[in-house]
Design a protein around this motif. Structure first.
Motif, PDB file in Angstrom:
ATOM      1  N   LEU A 130      -6.436   0.644  -6.435  1.00  0.00           N
ATOM      2  CA  LEU A 130      -7.467   0.186  -5.507  1.00  0.00           C
ATOM      3  C   LEU A 130      -8.611   1.183  -5.435  1.00  0.00           C
ATOM      4  CD1 LEU A 130      -5.337  -1.339  -2.618  1.00  0.00           C
ATOM      5  CD2 LEU A 130      -6.668  -2.539  -4.337  1.00  0.00           C
ATOM      6  N   LEU A 131      -8.268   2.461  -5.437  1.00  0.00           N
ATOM      7  CA  LEU A 131      -9.284   3.509  -5.362  1.00  0.00           C
ATOM      8  C   LEU A 131     -10.229   3.435  -6.558  1.00  0.00           C
ATOM      9  CD1 LEU A 131      -9.560   5.885  -3.299  1.00  0.00           C
ATOM     10  CD2 LEU A 131      -8.778   7.337  -5.151  1.00  0.00           C
ATOM     11  N   LEU A 174       0.813  -1.216   0.000  1.00  0.00           N
ATOM     12  CA  LEU A 174       0.000   0.000   0.000  1.00  0.00           C
ATOM     13  C   LEU A 174       0.844   1.264   0.000  1.00  0.00           C
ATOM     14  CD1 LEU A 174      -3.044  -0.780   2.271  1.00  0.00           C
ATOM     15  CD2 LEU A 174      -2.954  -0.553  -0.181  1.00  0.00           C
ATOM     16  N   ARG A 175       2.159   1.114   0.146  1.00  0.00           N
ATOM     17  CA  ARG A 175       2.999   2.303   0.135  1.00  0.00           C
ATOM     18  C   ARG A 175       3.212   2.796  -1.298  1.00  0.00           C
ATOM     19  NH1 ARG A 175       8.194   1.613   2.639  1.00  0.00           N
ATOM     20  NH2 ARG A 175       8.294   3.840   2.474  1.00  0.00           N
ATOM     21  N   SER A 176       2.817   1.945  -2.251  1.00  0.00           N
ATOM     22  CA  SER A 176       2.970   2.359  -3.647  1.00  0.00           C
ATOM     23  C   SER A 176       1.775   3.210  -4.063  1.00  0.00           C
ATOM     24  CB  SER A 176       3.079   1.118  -4.524  1.00  0.00           C
ATOM     25  OG  SER A 176       2.528   1.377  -5.785  1.00  0.00           O
ATOM     26  N   LEU A 177       2.059   4.379  -4.631  1.00  0.00           N
ATOM     27  CA  LEU A 177       0.991   5.275  -5.079  1.00  0.00           C
ATOM     28  C   LEU A 177       0.171   4.607  -6.164  1.00  0.00           C
ATOM     29  CD1 LEU A 177      -0.277   8.080  -4.986  1.00  0.00           C
ATOM     30  CD2 LEU A 177       1.389   8.822  -6.661  1.00  0.00           C
ATOM     31  N   ARG A 178       0.874   3.835  -6.999  1.00  0.00           N
ATOM     32  CA  ARG A 178       0.181   3.175  -8.093  1.00  0.00           C
ATOM     33  C   ARG A 178      -0.865   2.192  -7.571  1.00  0.00           C
ATOM     34  NH1 ARG A 178       2.204  -0.881 -12.722  1.00  0.00           N
ATOM     35  NH2 ARG A 178       0.089  -1.126 -13.465  1.00  0.00           N
ATOM     36  N   VAL A 179      -0.476   1.391  -6.571  1.00  0.00           N
ATOM     37  CA  VAL A 179      -1.413   0.416  -5.983  1.00  0.00           C
ATOM     38  C   VAL A 179      -2.589   1.160  -5.366  1.00  0.00           C
ATOM     39  CG1 VAL A 179      -1.658  -1.359  -4.221  1.00  0.00           C
ATOM     40  CG2 VAL A 179       0.388  -1.293  -5.615  1.00  0.00           C
ATOM     41  N   ARG A 180      -2.299   2.284  -4.708  1.00  0.00           N
ATOM     42  CA  ARG A 180      -3.388   3.041  -4.069  1.00  0.00           C
ATOM     43  C   ARG A 180      -4.369   3.574  -5.114  1.00  0.00           C
ATOM     44  NH1 ARG A 180      -1.094   6.461   1.077  1.00  0.00           N
ATOM     45  NH2 ARG A 180       0.158   4.811   1.935  1.00  0.00           N
ATOM     46  N   ILE A 181      -3.829   4.135  -6.198  1.00  0.00           N
ATOM     47  CA  ILE A 181      -4.718   4.664  -7.254  1.00  0.00           C
ATOM     48  C   ILE A 181      -5.541   3.522  -7.840  1.00  0.00           C
ATOM     49  CG2 ILE A 181      -4.793   5.702  -9.552  1.00  0.00           C
ATOM     50  CD1 ILE A 181      -2.299   7.282  -8.831  1.00  0.00           C
ATOM     51  N   SER A 192      -8.418   0.212 -14.533  1.00  0.00           N
ATOM     52  CA  SER A 192      -7.735   0.757 -13.355  1.00  0.00           C
ATOM     53  C   SER A 192      -6.229   0.542 -13.458  1.00  0.00           C
ATOM     54  CB  SER A 192      -8.234   0.093 -12.071  1.00  0.00           C
ATOM     55  OG  SER A 192      -9.608   0.273 -11.964  1.00  0.00           O
ATOM     56  N   LEU A 193      -5.850  -0.669 -13.942  1.00  0.00           N
ATOM     57  CA  LEU A 193      -4.414  -0.951 -14.100  1.00  0.00           C
ATOM     58  C   LEU A 193      -3.778   0.029 -15.081  1.00  0.00           C
ATOM     59  CD1 LEU A 193      -4.150  -4.837 -14.248  1.00  0.00           C
ATOM     60  CD2 LEU A 193      -2.992  -3.330 -12.646  1.00  0.00           C
ATOM     61  N   ALA A 194      -4.491   0.214 -16.215  1.00  0.00           N
ATOM     62  CA  ALA A 194      -3.948   1.092 -17.251  1.00  0.00           C
ATOM     63  C   ALA A 194      -3.888   2.536 -16.752  1.00  0.00           C
ATOM     64  CB  ALA A 194      -4.812   1.003 -18.507  1.00  0.00           C
ATOM     65  N   ILE A 195      -4.989   2.997 -16.102  1.00  0.00           N
ATOM     66  CA  ILE A 195      -5.029   4.392 -15.654  1.00  0.00           C
ATOM     67  C   ILE A 195      -3.966   4.637 -14.576  1.00  0.00           C
ATOM     68  CG2 ILE A 195      -6.419   6.122 -14.445  1.00  0.00           C
ATOM     69  CD1 ILE A 195      -8.866   4.946 -15.892  1.00  0.00           C
ATOM     70  N   SER A 196      -3.861   3.697 -13.611  1.00  0.00           N
ATOM     71  CA  SER A 196      -2.888   3.916 -12.532  1.00  0.00           C
ATOM     72  C   SER A 196      -1.471   3.944 -13.095  1.00  0.00           C
ATOM     73  CB  SER A 196      -3.020   2.849 -11.441  1.00  0.00           C
ATOM     74  OG  SER A 196      -2.771   1.587 -11.985  1.00  0.00           O
ATOM     75  N   GLN A 197      -1.217   3.080 -14.083  1.00  0.00           N
ATOM     76  CA  GLN A 197       0.113   3.069 -14.719  1.00  0.00           C
ATOM     77  C   GLN A 197       0.364   4.400 -15.426  1.00  0.00           C
ATOM     78  OE1 GLN A 197       2.601   1.129 -14.705  1.00  0.00           O
ATOM     79  NE2 GLN A 197       3.792   1.804 -16.461  1.00  0.00           N
ATOM     80  N   VAL A 226     -12.444   0.252  -6.336  1.00  0.00           N
ATOM     81  CA  VAL A 226     -13.549   0.368  -5.367  1.00  0.00           C
ATOM     82  C   VAL A 226     -14.606   1.329  -5.909  1.00  0.00           C
ATOM     83  CG1 VAL A 226     -14.129   1.199  -3.069  1.00  0.00           C
ATOM     84  CG2 VAL A 226     -12.131  -0.228  -3.387  1.00  0.00           C
ATOM     85  N   MET A 227     -14.151   2.474  -6.431  1.00  0.00           N
ATOM     86  CA  MET A 227     -15.104   3.469  -6.932  1.00  0.00           C
ATOM     87  C   MET A 227     -15.892   2.925  -8.125  1.00  0.00           C
ATOM     88  SD  MET A 227     -14.324   6.795  -5.620  1.00  0.00           S
ATOM     89  CE  MET A 227     -13.993   7.919  -6.920  1.00  0.00           C
ATOM     90  N   GLY A 228     -15.242   2.073  -8.917  1.00  0.00           N
ATOM     91  CA  GLY A 228     -15.907   1.522 -10.086  1.00  0.00           C
ATOM     92  C   GLY A 228     -16.885   0.421  -9.735  1.00  0.00           C
ATOM     93  N   MET A 229     -16.587  -0.339  -8.680  1.00  0.00           N
ATOM     94  CA  MET A 229     -17.399  -1.519  -8.358  1.00  0.00           C
ATOM     95  C   MET A 229     -18.614  -1.181  -7.496  1.00  0.00           C
ATOM     96  SD  MET A 229     -15.437  -4.277  -9.349  1.00  0.00           S
ATOM     97  CE  MET A 229     -15.393  -5.576  -8.186  1.00  0.00           C
ATOM     98  N   ILE A 230     -18.420  -0.270  -6.537  1.00  0.00           N
ATOM     99  CA  ILE A 230     -19.496  -0.017  -5.569  1.00  0.00           C
ATOM    100  C   ILE A 230     -20.817   0.389  -6.250  1.00  0.00           C
ATOM    101  CG2 ILE A 230     -20.218   1.563  -3.719  1.00  0.00           C
ATOM    102  CD1 ILE A 230     -17.486   1.221  -2.496  1.00  0.00           C
ATOM    103  N   PRO A 231     -20.822   1.337  -7.193  1.00  0.00           N
ATOM    104  CA  PRO A 231     -22.099   1.720  -7.806  1.00  0.00           C
ATOM    105  C   PRO A 231     -22.794   0.519  -8.460  1.00  0.00           C
ATOM    106  CG  PRO A 231     -20.384   3.253  -8.428  1.00  0.00           C
ATOM    107  CD  PRO A 231     -19.717   2.124  -7.728  1.00  0.00           C
TER     108      PRO A 231
END
Ligand code: ADP
Length: 487
Positions: free
Chosen positions: A24-25, A15-22, A203-208, A28-33
């Motif tokens: 995951l964010l 979780l210290r990686s900014l990429r992993v955080r973006i 999410s993988l592509a955007i975070s990268q 979660v934001m995509g799945m919850i709705p």
């Protein structure tokens, strides 16, 4: 609280990686709705389907209730027409229908197992009081309804409320609704899985993609480290990367300046140390070359050599002092010091030198001053200034030292009637090894380090030094030092 959560998050190395955080964010934001929509839609569908079924079935039963009265079924439940109708509706809704008369007796059960029995359940009693009861059991999948069989005709004729002649009790299956829900659920699940995969990929592509400029920053900094580029780097993709890069460029610029000044210092030091050595070598060589050296010449040259040794010694001592009073990491030995006494003592020591040039040295003090300073260093700082005022003076000139204080600072003014400092040199006099007139300074035994040492000592005491000068008229140094030393 927030700090604790942050610490916990930082403990999980991933979780210290900014990429992993973006990532995951976004996930979660995509799945919850999707999940919320699926859940509420299915829930709404079930509610609506059950309500439609209830109103449809209760309408049917109301019609049947009227038929029951018309055929006088409650008194004689042998009517073929009604029985057929009841069986048909029971098959249609995949349920069971019971007709209960006024005595709570079951006169008809489409399952043919309860006939003749007595039912005094809560809903039947309520129904006889005129209340329609409906109950939906979603666990076992059925709706239970109790509908009163009302004789509206007699009721209206006699002006009374309608009489309840019996109760139509039914339980109908909701299997069809459950089936539709399970089909919908399956479709929604498949859809959601497809969406989840799409969201993960995106999410993988955007975070990268979002993290890319930071990789660029690292790469650019590494290249600088490896010496590829000598210019300022620029990553203008984000405001944030620009800030990082700006800060880095700033550090880089300062490091280059520092490196340059270090190189300059080293070359200055070697040059300064070599000069007396060269003189000594020339003097010694010329003595060696001559076979019979006259005693006076020998004496003269040896005196010169001794002078050069003194100069070399002074430069080395001054260098060592400068290192010691380096304002960034020098240490102060602060004590309460009588500044009047300090100045008097140093003037007493310097008067013999002044006398050689017939220079008058005066100390004026308006008050007694006691201050928290490092006595040894402070004496050195003021000695340098007074010594300069004597050294760069004219014959029969004067040097005036004035001491004053307010509630915060003490002020020492060193004024001389000397040769002054040219305008263009004013900025540079505190530089190490800088001298306005090299040969003159050397003649009078200056190393060019005195003012640098003085300024560092004053800065270490959180004080200030200012100079004003008119060429050929004189120079004034004003030193201001806090009475109480604070780190
Ligand atoms: P130095 O050992 O040569 O005296 P300093 O660092 O003490 O070195 O001074 C630097 C230079 O500033 C001197 O060489 C001199 O040219 C000039 N300077 C310093 N003080 C005075 C003064 N009171 N009057 C004129 N020139 C001065």
């Amino acid at each position: 609280m927030w700090e604790k959560i942050k610490q916990q998050i930082n403990k999980i190395s991933l979780l210290r990686s900014l990429r992993v955080r973006i990532f995951l964010l976004l996930l979660v934001m995509g799945m919850i709705p999707g999940y919320i929509t699926r859940y509420t839609l299915l829930q709404n569908y079930e509610e609506r389907a059950v309500n439609v079924k209830i109103s449809e079935v209760s309408n049917q039963f109301k019609i049947i209730a009227n038929h029951l009265l018309t055929y006088n079924y409650l008194q004689d439940p042998s009517s073929e027409v009604i029985n057929a109708e009841l069986n048909q509706i029971s098959n249609l809704y995949d349920g069971r229908v019971l007709i209960i008369n006024k005595n709570f007796k079951v006169i008809k059960d489409t399952y043919e197992i309860g006939e003749g029995k007595t039912i005094i359940s809560e809903e039947v009693v309520k129904c006889f009081k005129g209340e329609n009861t409906t109950y939906y059991d979603d666990q076992y999948g059925y709706i239970e309804m109790a509908i009163p069989i009302m004789d509206t005709v007699t009721g209206t004729v006699e002006g009374e409320s309608p009489q309840i002649k019996g109760v139509l009790l039914s339980s109908i299956s909701t299997d069809t609704i459950a089936l539709t829900i399970s089909i919908l659920q399956r479709k929604a699940f498949v859809l959601q899985m497809v969406m989840t995969i799409m969201i993960i990929v995106m999410s993988l592509a955007i975070s990268q993609f979002l993290i890319l400029p930071f990789h660029k920053v690292t790469k650019a900094i590494k290249e600088v480290k490896e010496g590829f580029t000598d210019e300022a780097i620029s990553i203008p993709d984000y405001e944030e990367t620009e800030h990082i890069v700006d800060a880095f460029n700033d550090v880089l610029r300062r490091m280059r300046i520092l490196d340059k000044s270090r190189q300059e210092f080293v070359s200055n030091v070697s040059h300064e140390l070599k000069t007396p050595l060269t003189s000594m070598k020339v003097l010694a060589d010329s003595l060696i070359m001559q076979q019979e050296v006259p005693n006076e010449l020998y004496q003269e040259f040896m005196t010169d050599i001794a002078q050069e040794i003194d100069r070399e010694n002074k430069i080395i001592n001054d260098l060592l002092t400068l290192v010691k009073v380096d304002k960034t990491d020098g240490e102060l030995n602060v004590d309460s010091v009588d500044i009047n006494a300090l100045l008097e003592l140093l003037m007493k020591r310097l008067r013999p030198i002044a006398r050689q040039q017939n220079i008058e040295v005066i100390l004026e003090s308006n008050r007694m001053v006691q201050a928290n300073v490092d006595e040894v260093k402070m004496t050195l700082a003021f000695s340098n200034l007074v010594e300069n005022a004597i050294k760069y003076n004219k014959k029969n000139g004067w040097v005036r030292v004035m001491l004053d204080a307010d509630h915060q600072y003490f002020i020492v003014v060193i004024e001389d009637s000397g040769i002054g400092i040219p305008e263009e040199s004013m900025e540079r006099i505190y530089e190490r090894f800088y001298r306005v007139d090299k040969s003159h300074s050397r003649e009078i035994g200056g190393s060019g380090l005195g003012l640098a040492i003085t300024r560092n000592i004053i800065l270490m005491h959180r004080g200030t030094i200012q100079v004003s000068s008119v060429e050929n008229e004189g120079t004034t140094f004003v030193v201001k030092i806090p009475l109480i030393y604070s780190k």
